[in-house]
Design a protein around this motif. Sequence first.
Motif, PDB file in Angstrom:
ATOM      1  N   MET A  81      12.313  -3.801   9.268  1.00 33.20           N
ATOM      2  CA  MET A  81      10.901  -3.434   9.417  1.00 33.20           C
ATOM      3  C   MET A  81      10.516  -2.213   8.596  1.00 33.20           C
ATOM      4  SD  MET A  81      10.160  -4.419  13.389  1.00 33.20           S
ATOM      5  CE  MET A  81       8.502  -3.742  13.420  1.00 33.20           C
ATOM      6  N   ASN A  82      11.507  -1.392   8.250  1.00 31.88           N
ATOM      7  CA  ASN A  82      11.218  -0.189   7.462  1.00 31.88           C
ATOM      8  C   ASN A  82      11.786  -0.282   6.054  1.00 31.88           C
ATOM      9  OD1 ASN A  82       9.902   1.569   9.529  1.00 31.88           O
ATOM     10  ND2 ASN A  82      11.817   1.132  10.587  1.00 31.88           N
ATOM     11  N   ARG A  83      11.937  -1.506   5.578  1.00 29.91           N
ATOM     12  CA  ARG A  83      12.680  -1.669   4.324  1.00 29.91           C
ATOM     13  C   ARG A  83      12.008  -1.019   3.122  1.00 29.91           C
ATOM     14  NH1 ARG A  83      11.715  -7.399   5.530  1.00 29.91           N
ATOM     15  NH2 ARG A  83       9.593  -7.773   4.860  1.00 29.91           N
ATOM     16  N   THR A  84      10.712  -0.811   3.179  1.00 32.39           N
ATOM     17  CA  THR A  84      10.073  -0.192   2.019  1.00 32.39           C
ATOM     18  C   THR A  84      10.000   1.323   2.154  1.00 32.39           C
ATOM     19  OG1 THR A  84       7.919  -0.466   3.049  1.00 32.39           O
ATOM     20  CG2 THR A  84       8.642  -2.229   1.564  1.00 32.39           C
ATOM     21  N   ARG A  85      10.363   1.849   3.298  1.00 33.68           N
ATOM     22  CA  ARG A  85      10.185   3.287   3.527  1.00 33.68           C
ATOM     23  C   ARG A  85      11.391   4.130   3.188  1.00 33.68           C
ATOM     24  NH1 ARG A  85       6.578   4.033   8.730  1.00 33.68           N
ATOM     25  NH2 ARG A  85       6.854   6.137   7.975  1.00 33.68           N
ATOM     26  N   PHE A  86      12.583   3.542   3.312  1.00 39.18           N
ATOM     27  CA  PHE A  86      13.791   4.348   3.151  1.00 39.18           C
ATOM     28  C   PHE A  86      14.683   3.754   2.087  1.00 39.18           C
ATOM     29  CE2 PHE A  86      12.782   4.462   7.785  1.00 39.18           C
ATOM     30  CZ  PHE A  86      12.252   5.746   7.773  1.00 39.18           C
ATOM     31  N   ASP A  87      15.395   4.654   1.387  1.00 33.22           N
ATOM     32  CA  ASP A  87      16.402   4.064   0.514  1.00 33.22           C
ATOM     33  C   ASP A  87      17.765   4.197   1.189  1.00 33.22           C
ATOM     34  OD1 ASP A  87      18.046   6.148  -0.775  1.00 33.22           O
ATOM     35  OD2 ASP A  87      16.051   6.867  -1.433  1.00 33.22           O
TER      36      ASP A  87
END
Length: 311
Positions: A81-87
């Motif tokens: 769900m947070n795949r675009t927020r964190f590397d």
Amino acid sequence: GEGHRHRTSKRYREIMSTLPKELGWTSDHMYQYQGFWYTSMNLEGVMWAQQHFKATRLDVFLASTPKSGTTWLKALMFAIMNRTRFDFSTHPLLTFNPHELVTLLEFYFHWNIPYPNPNTPLPETQLFQTHIPFTSLPESIVDSQCRILYLCRNPKDVFVSMYCFKENLTDINLAPLSIEEAVEQFCKGVSLFGPFWDHVLGYWKVSLEWPERVLFLKYEDLKQDSLFHVKRLAGKKGIVHEIIKLCSFENLSNLKVNKTGVLQACDFIIEKKKFFRKGEVGDWKNHLTTEMVDCLNRIMNQKLDGSGLTF
Ligand code: A3P
């Protein structure tokens, strides 16, 4: 504030004193409420959630019986769900235990910290976890039409995982429950959030009725074909390999954040490492006698008969 919490707790305990009780796994007693068995602490949390929790349509709920692999699903869904927020080099899952990132609904009541939890990196997260059976979910979860992912696992592995986990929770003043007694209780339906079969069947039935709302997953399938299932959950290709690697038992259980320290909610304290035992399919073979296996198989076959669900 605390005063209010204590008064509410007193009221919940009064209701509890009128409920059927049984020998507990982890505390002196378990109480039967709306057909399911709870420790007093869990039940307070369930009652609180039923009275106060307001879900919205965008929320996602991860539901399971305890010891079905919830920690893993929490990590996977948080990453998805947070795949675009964190590397992946600075991902919160490297420095927080999955239980610190995804809220346990029935523990709100027990937290000494304000909600949203200011210590988590995503206070606005809309991902929640619960062990509450479908028929006892707060009405707003059912009414809001939000999505539910249900994870279940082979009951013999759940039993063994729960029995091993229980050692970490048991009240020191309590005579230890032998594994024979625990099997007997489990087969009577008396286990954390049990009867196990009613919990599983409740979600199984709604997943057949509302497949677009309730997705039914099995630990064994997730384990056997992680790629297929994580792709399905993520709805996109690309980063699924990294997510699977990040959330693997190997990786998570070896992180410092999961090897040390405790999780705490009120007087409930548990070492983080206890959520990572073996993470295998079929470990029951190393723990259960033929009689225990027969007892568990018999009750499961009887209860699941005709449902289309098998383990
Ligand atoms: P075992 O006791 O069989 O090892 P829950 O998270 O619902 O409490 O379930 C705990 C079970 O899931 C434990 O099973 C634990 O080892 C396993 N588990 C935890 N993290 C996992 C992961 N990343 N992958 C697979 N299994 C995991």
